[in-house]
Design a protein around this motif. Structure first.
Motif, PDB file in Angstrom:
ATOM      1  N   PRO A 101       0.795  -1.238   0.000  1.00  0.00           N
ATOM      2  CA  PRO A 101       0.000   0.000   0.000  1.00  0.00           C
ATOM      3  C   PRO A 101       0.825   1.284   0.000  1.00  0.00           C
ATOM      4  CG  PRO A 101      -0.983  -1.601   1.481  1.00  0.00           C
ATOM      5  CD  PRO A 101       0.324  -2.181   1.036  1.00  0.00           C
ATOM      6  N   LEU A 102       2.116   1.209   0.359  1.00  0.00           N
ATOM      7  CA  LEU A 102       2.964   2.397   0.260  1.00  0.00           C
ATOM      8  C   LEU A 102       3.085   2.883  -1.178  1.00  0.00           C
ATOM      9  CD1 LEU A 102       5.920   1.598   2.698  1.00  0.00           C
ATOM     10  CD2 LEU A 102       4.132   3.310   3.012  1.00  0.00           C
ATOM     11  N   ALA A 103       2.919   1.989  -2.137  1.00  0.00           N
ATOM     12  CA  ALA A 103       3.000   2.377  -3.546  1.00  0.00           C
ATOM     13  C   ALA A 103       1.740   3.061  -4.040  1.00  0.00           C
ATOM     14  CB  ALA A 103       3.283   1.142  -4.410  1.00  0.00           C
ATOM     15  N   MET A 104       0.663   3.013  -3.282  1.00  0.00           N
ATOM     16  CA  MET A 104      -0.625   3.561  -3.705  1.00  0.00           C
ATOM     17  C   MET A 104      -0.824   4.943  -3.096  1.00  0.00           C
ATOM     18  SD  MET A 104      -2.416   1.297  -5.541  1.00  0.00           S
ATOM     19  CE  MET A 104      -4.089   1.839  -5.294  1.00  0.00           C
ATOM     20  N   LEU A 529       5.892   1.412  -6.895  1.00  0.00           N
ATOM     21  CA  LEU A 529       6.301   0.060  -6.535  1.00  0.00           C
ATOM     22  C   LEU A 529       7.819  -0.097  -6.470  1.00  0.00           C
ATOM     23  CD1 LEU A 529       3.837  -2.250  -8.502  1.00  0.00           C
ATOM     24  CD2 LEU A 529       4.126  -2.120  -6.034  1.00  0.00           C
ATOM     25  N   VAL A 530       8.547   0.726  -7.198  1.00  0.00           N
ATOM     26  CA  VAL A 530      10.005   0.555  -7.255  1.00  0.00           C
ATOM     27  C   VAL A 530      10.648   0.718  -5.885  1.00  0.00           C
ATOM     28  CG1 VAL A 530      12.136   1.381  -8.303  1.00  0.00           C
ATOM     29  CG2 VAL A 530      10.042   1.269  -9.671  1.00  0.00           C
ATOM     30  N   PRO A 531      10.445   1.842  -5.173  1.00  0.00           N
ATOM     31  CA  PRO A 531      11.064   1.932  -3.838  1.00  0.00           C
ATOM     32  C   PRO A 531      10.505   0.933  -2.842  1.00  0.00           C
ATOM     33  CG  PRO A 531       9.582   3.788  -4.200  1.00  0.00           C
ATOM     34  CD  PRO A 531       9.723   3.080  -5.511  1.00  0.00           C
ATOM     35  N   SER A 536      11.534  -3.683   0.594  1.00  0.00           N
ATOM     36  CA  SER A 536      11.258  -5.057   1.026  1.00  0.00           C
ATOM     37  C   SER A 536      12.504  -5.927   0.907  1.00  0.00           C
ATOM     38  CB  SER A 536      10.110  -5.651   0.201  1.00  0.00           C
ATOM     39  OG  SER A 536      10.472  -5.766  -1.166  1.00  0.00           O
ATOM     40  N   ARG A 537      13.301  -5.722  -0.142  1.00  0.00           N
ATOM     41  CA  ARG A 537      14.543  -6.479  -0.277  1.00  0.00           C
ATOM     42  C   ARG A 537      15.514  -6.140   0.841  1.00  0.00           C
ATOM     43  NH1 ARG A 537      16.905  -5.907  -6.211  1.00  0.00           N
ATOM     44  NH2 ARG A 537      18.492  -7.206  -5.193  1.00  0.00           N
TER      45      ARG A 537
END
Length: 544
Positions: A101-104, A529-531, A536-537
């Motif tokens: 949800p951080l990407a939204m 989504l990239v960051p 997450s990695r």
């Protein structure tokens, strides 16, 4: 004599940089001064608003903030506790899925839910056709309750991240000790885990509240009268700069109070997580769940991912799959180009400023340098609406004082003003990333370089830069993504005929063209989504 000149130039440069990045805040506060434009009227304006719109703005903002804070705290803490303290099927995947949800952007989530759940949306249409019902079957999405729903499932990852870090450092070890002392699982969570996570939860809630106060897209689209929408209404609809400045000041005070809460919570987090080595925390393993308990834990973690990311993305993909011809493909490249250009320019400038400030702090940690860095670091907490008012107020003063002067036009009719606003808000993001990179560069390297006769510029370019490439790349990426998603400052300060993806998505949704708004909205999600993937990695690597 030469060292004195260098110190004077360095001090002057730092002061000018601080003024450049704090001018919007100083301009907002300057509206209260007796000799300012509104000095004699500020009290009267505030009293007039106190009897009309101010109570509504304050009441709505407080209720919205309270409900979002409670909801985000419950959801974020529950998810952090589930993936940290317990082991169940799918836990490893849910650890990073909970970050999606951080990407939204919150306003994109609002568009998606409105398109699907409104009276004319596919769900209510299907319910009426299938069961022979009439009228509205679901609560109105565009309401205070709908905004609370959107913010909770868009912003809970702030609480989740901090609470997960706090629990992961000590919780498993202390929970195991409590188990050996005979405490039940419920008591271990209530008496050990939750008190341990409390400072982290408070810091995360403060961040959630700052994002909620700074929001414009959700509040404006849902018709909620918050401080941010009130500022834009006073400036753009009522053409009252002083009223906008007064509202911006009140909002700024609320943000400063929240920032103090977040700083206090961060200090308590450092105290709470100190004193236990990594070895002690890794000896105890999460409790293995089976059967109904495992299903319940999985549902607790899966529901926020579904509501905050999967469902909104599916809702936006529906019009794309239904009719590709209605989508504005011909203009999409232009909008994306404008967004990428502004994001790229801002990212390069912000990283450059961050490198200069971080290097200045590393060379000499005097009061001036530390003060400038602290001022720049405050920018991210300042809502875009306040920055817009702070930039446009001096423009109005200059136009009134010198009508023929061209500087105001440069700020309002070109990309200068909007990039300036971006730098005020997002330099803090770049600075934090660069400073974290500098923390891993040993000071002994600087001493060795100086002993070999390398000057300050050589130390930066030949020693620091090769070691800071990853940190600066991460800083540039974070600033770029934040600029792509920024709505309030972009909507007001963008040059003519230079719409961005965020602005177009808002305008199309406002005009009830939600199907067309899906394309730019999904593009913003893809960029965001990239960051999130990189984060997450990083978390997976640190947990091994």
């Amino acid at each position: 004599m030469l060292p004195r000149i260098r110190r004077a130039l360095r001090s002057t440069s730092l002061i000018l940089l601080a003024l450049l990045l704090t001018l919007p805040l100083l301009a907002v506060l300057g509206a209260w001064l007796p000799w300012g434009e509104g000095g004699a009227q500020s009290g009267a304006i505030l009293r007039a608003m106190a009897t009309t719109v101010l109570p509504g703005y304050l009441w709505t903002t407080l209720w919205l903030g309270l409900a979002v804070a409670v909801g985000a705290a419950v959801v974020g803490t529950a998810c952090a506790a589930a993936v940290t303290l317990f082991d169940f099927r799918g836990r490893r995947s849910l650890e990073w899925l909970l970050l999606l949800p951080l990407a939204m952007p919150a306003y994109v989530t609002a568009y998606a839910y409105t398109d699907f759940l409104q009276f004319s949306g596919p769900l209510q249409v299907w319910l009426r056709a299938t069961f022979g019902l009439e009228g509205r079957l679901l609560p109105e999405v565009r309401s205070l309750g709908g905004a609370v729903w959107v913010f909770i499932f868009s912003l809970y990852p702030y609480v989740y991240l901090l609470a997960r870090t706090a629990l992961g450092e000590r919780a498993a070890h202390l929970m195991e000790a409590a188990r050996l002392l005979g405490a039940s699982p419920a008591r271990r969570i209530r008496s050990v885990a939750l008190p341990l996570a409390r400072p982290a939860v408070a810091a995360g809630v403060a961040l959630v509240l700052m994002e909620t106060l700074a929001d414009f897209g959700v509040a404006a689209y849902f018709g909620i009268q918050t401080f941010t929408t009130g500022i834009y209404k006073a400036w753009l609809s009522m053409d009252d700069r002083l009223a906008a400045a007064q509202l911006a000041t009140v909002l700024l005070v609320l943000v400063v109070l929240l920032l103090q809460l977040e700083l206090r919570a961060q200090r308590r987090m450092r105290f709470a997580t100190g004193g236990v080595g990594h070895a002690g925390s890794t000896e105890a393993q999460p409790t293995r769940l089976h059967g109904a308990s495992a299903v319940a834990a999985w549902l607790v973690c899966a529901l926020p991912v579904l509501m905050g990311f999967v469902a909104p993305v599916l809702f936006m993909l529906r019009p794309l799959a239904a009719d590709w011809s209605v989508l504005p493909w011909s203009r999409f490249i232009e909008w994306a180009g404008n967004s990428v250009r502004l994001g790229g320019i801002t990212a390069v400038l912000a990283v450059g400023i961050a490198l200069v400030l971080a290097f200045a702090v590393r060379r000499r940690r005097d009061a001036l340098t530390r003060g400038v860095v602290q001022l720049v670091s405050l920018g991210y907490a300042v809502p875009g609406a306040v920055i817009v008012v702070g930039l446009l107020l001096p423009v109005g003063w200059m136009q009134a004082a010198a009508p023929g002067w061209g500087l105001p036009a440069i700020i309002t009719a070109t990309a200068v003003g909007i990039v300036w606003a971006y730098l005020v808000r997002f330099c803090a993001v770049a600075l934090q990333s660069v400073q974290s990179g500098y923390a891993r560069v040993s000071p002994s390297l600087d001493d060795s370089a100086r002993m070999l006769g390398v000057g300050s510029l050589g130390v930066l370019t030949r020693v620091h830069w090769p070691l800071l490439k990853r940190s600066t790349a991460a800083a540039a990426l974070l600033v770029f993504v934040d600029v792509m998603k920024e709505l309030p400052a972009t909507m007001v300060l963008r040059p003519f005929n230079s719409d961005t993806l965020a602005v177009v998505a808002y305008q199309l949704a406002r005009d009830e063209r939600l199907g067309e708004a899906a394309l730019p909205s999904l593009a913003l999600v893809a960029v965001g989504l990239v960051p999130v993937i990189l984060l997450s990695r990083t978390l997976r690597a640190s947990s091994r």
